[in-house]
Scaffold this active site. Structure first.
Site, PDB file in Angstrom:
ATOM      1  CG  LEU A  26     -27.992  29.976  38.038  1.00 16.48           C
ATOM      2  CD1 LEU A  26     -27.368  28.919  38.944  1.00 16.48           C
ATOM      3  CD2 LEU A  26     -29.513  29.930  38.119  1.00 16.48           C
ATOM      4  CB  SER A 119     -36.328  35.130  30.924  1.00 14.93           C
ATOM      5  OG  SER A 119     -37.298  34.501  31.734  1.00 14.93           O
ATOM      6  CB  SER A 120     -39.124  30.610  29.290  1.00 14.59           C
ATOM      7  OG  SER A 120     -39.157  30.486  30.696  1.00 14.59           O
ATOM      8  CB  CYS A 121     -40.965  35.348  31.913  1.00 13.31           C
ATOM      9  SG  CYS A 121     -39.742  36.675  31.824  1.00 13.31           S
ATOM     10  CE1 TYR A 148     -35.167  39.649  34.195  1.00 17.77           C
ATOM     11  CE2 TYR A 148     -36.612  37.882  33.463  1.00 17.77           C
ATOM     12  CZ  TYR A 148     -35.338  38.362  33.721  1.00 17.77           C
ATOM     13  OH  TYR A 148     -34.244  37.560  33.499  1.00 17.77           O
ATOM     14  CE  LYS A 152     -33.210  39.203  30.805  1.00 14.70           C
ATOM     15  NZ  LYS A 152     -31.747  39.264  30.545  1.00 14.70           N
ATOM     16  N   PRO A 175     -33.608  30.618  27.834  1.00 13.49           N
ATOM     17  CG  PRO A 175     -32.433  31.249  29.745  1.00 13.49           C
ATOM     18  CD  PRO A 175     -32.779  31.703  28.348  1.00 13.49           C
ATOM     19  CG  ASN A 177     -38.663  27.914  35.206  1.00  9.75           C
ATOM     20  OD1 ASN A 177     -38.835  29.075  35.524  1.00  9.75           O
ATOM     21  ND2 ASN A 177     -39.611  27.192  34.638  1.00  9.75           N
ATOM     22  CG  LEU A 178     -31.631  28.548  33.457  1.00  7.82           C
ATOM     23  CD1 LEU A 178     -30.652  29.650  33.078  1.00  7.82           C
ATOM     24  CD2 LEU A 178     -31.344  27.278  32.678  1.00  7.82           C
ATOM     25  CG  HIS A 191     -36.174  32.200  39.828  1.00 10.60           C
ATOM     26  ND1 HIS A 191     -34.938  32.779  39.629  1.00 10.60           N
ATOM     27  CD2 HIS A 191     -37.049  32.934  39.087  1.00 10.60           C
ATOM     28  CE1 HIS A 191     -35.055  33.812  38.811  1.00 10.60           C
ATOM     29  NE2 HIS A 191     -36.318  33.929  38.469  1.00 10.60           N
ATOM     30  NE  ARG A 221     -43.842  28.130  36.324  1.00 12.45           N
ATOM     31  CZ  ARG A 221     -45.151  28.278  36.139  1.00 12.45           C
ATOM     32  NH1 ARG A 221     -45.839  27.376  35.446  1.00 12.45           N
ATOM     33  NH2 ARG A 221     -45.779  29.319  36.648  1.00 12.45           N
ATOM     34  CG  ASP A 281     -51.036  28.380  41.474  1.00 16.79           C
ATOM     35  OD1 ASP A 281     -50.239  28.026  42.365  1.00 16.79           O
ATOM     36  OD2 ASP A 281     -52.166  27.905  41.347  1.00 16.79           O
TER      37      ASP A 281
END
Length: 324
Positions: A26, A119-121, A148, A152, A175, A177-178, A191, A221, A281
């Site tokens: 992606l 990743s923002s996670c 994950y 990162k 980033p 959520n893309l 996702h 989000r 959630d």
């Protein structure tokens, strides 16, 4: 060990070898499109069958032969809540090996400018909103994707350590959520936004009266179109330098309920939208503070409604070949 590198970023040489790790994914495919449109003429990309990034010897041999001057590390094993929570070892092991191999080989062969995509996670589950870069490592991670996230975080630390020890001006971008062309639309591995697009498109085509989504729909989000992300990556490589990762997002968010309504409208679904509160959630809210990005002179340009509409169009035009 040296102090952090002092470097003044400038325009990248459009004729130099530029390797995009994960160029079919992606983000990687969007970066490739953007670099082509910006006049880069020596782009390098290999599929996983051509180069296994978990194979250290193969990665080092590739860097020795191709000698890229610039690198974007966009290759990663990714997935949604279900995949992350049921296969955490895969996400931890594969991503750590990919990162260590590519970053070590890039250092060994003198890559001048490298951007690592996280990743923002990586941020704590209950970080103050909007999430600043300095929130990293200040609290517990979201359990459904902690493996994950740890991988990162290790990548960010690897980049920062390389700056300190070897004086290379490498940077990291985080980033939000893309979504967009080239996304994964699998019912189990995607996702939330591509999953909703597939689900509602199928419902609209079949005439279904009810579509039931996971969770309560209350989490908030932030979503960024992948073409905006690609533009931000080049901007950062040419305009930004520093040890801290840079958040890349829009600075605004929506509830999952609102998102579902936008998707339903975009595909023409007219039925009922229901929610299964027995399903998780995830993080209650995840909005990035994009002040550092704004200070570097960049902001998103593709609105969410427009982005969903064009992504739906792409999905329908490529329904036979999309990742599913």
């Amino acid at each position: 060990m040296s102090e952090d590198v002092r470097f003044t970023p400038s325009a990248l040489d459009r004729s130099s070898a530029f390797y995009i790790a994960g160029h079919r994914g992606l983000v990687g495919s969007a970066i490739w499109r953007n670099l082509e449109s910006e006049g880069f003429t020596n782009l390098i990309g290999l599929t996983s069958s051509e180069l296994d990034l978990t194979d250290r010897d193969a990665v080092f041999a590739f860097f020795s032969e191709s000698k890229p001057r610039y690198v974007v590390l966009a290759a990663a094993k990714v997935g949604g809540i279900l995949a992350n929570s049921t296969c955490p070892v895969d996400f931890l092991s594969d991503n750590l090996r990919i990162q260590v191999n590519v970053l070590d080989a890039a250092r060994e062969h003198g890559v001048e400018r490298l951007l690592f995509l996280g990743s923002s996670c990586i941020y704590p589950k209950f970080a103050d909103q909007p999430i600043r870069e300095d929130s990293l490592l200040t609290g517990h991670l979201e359990p459904t994707n902690d493996a994950y996230a740890i991988a990162k975080i290790a990548g960010i630390m690897h980049v920062q350590a390389t700056r300190r020890q070897y004086g290379l001006p490498w940077i990291s971008a985080m980033p939000t959520n893309l979504y967009g062309p080239g996304d994964n639309f699998s019912p189990t591995g995607s996702h939330v936004l591509p999953a909703l697009i597939r689900r509602y498109d199928e419902a609209a085509r079949s005439g279904a009266q009810v579509v039931t989504n996971w969770g309560t729909g209350s989490p908030r989000r932030e979503f960024l179109h992948v073409d905006d992300m690609a533009a931000a990556c080049l901007h950062l490589m040419e305009k930004y330098d520093g040890p801290s990762q840079v958040n890349v997002g829009t600075g605004s968010d929506v509830t999952i309920q609102e998102l579902a309504s936008l998707v339903a409208s975009a595909v023409g679904y007219k039925g009922e939208i229901a929610w299964d509160a027995t399903k998780p959630d995830g993080t209650p809210r995840k909005l990035l503070d994009v002040s550092k990005l704004a200070d570097a002179g960049w902001s998103a340009s593709i609105g969410l409604e427009e982005g969903i509409r064009t992504t739906v169009e792409w999905f329908r035009e490529n329904s036979l070949s999309v990742r599913s």
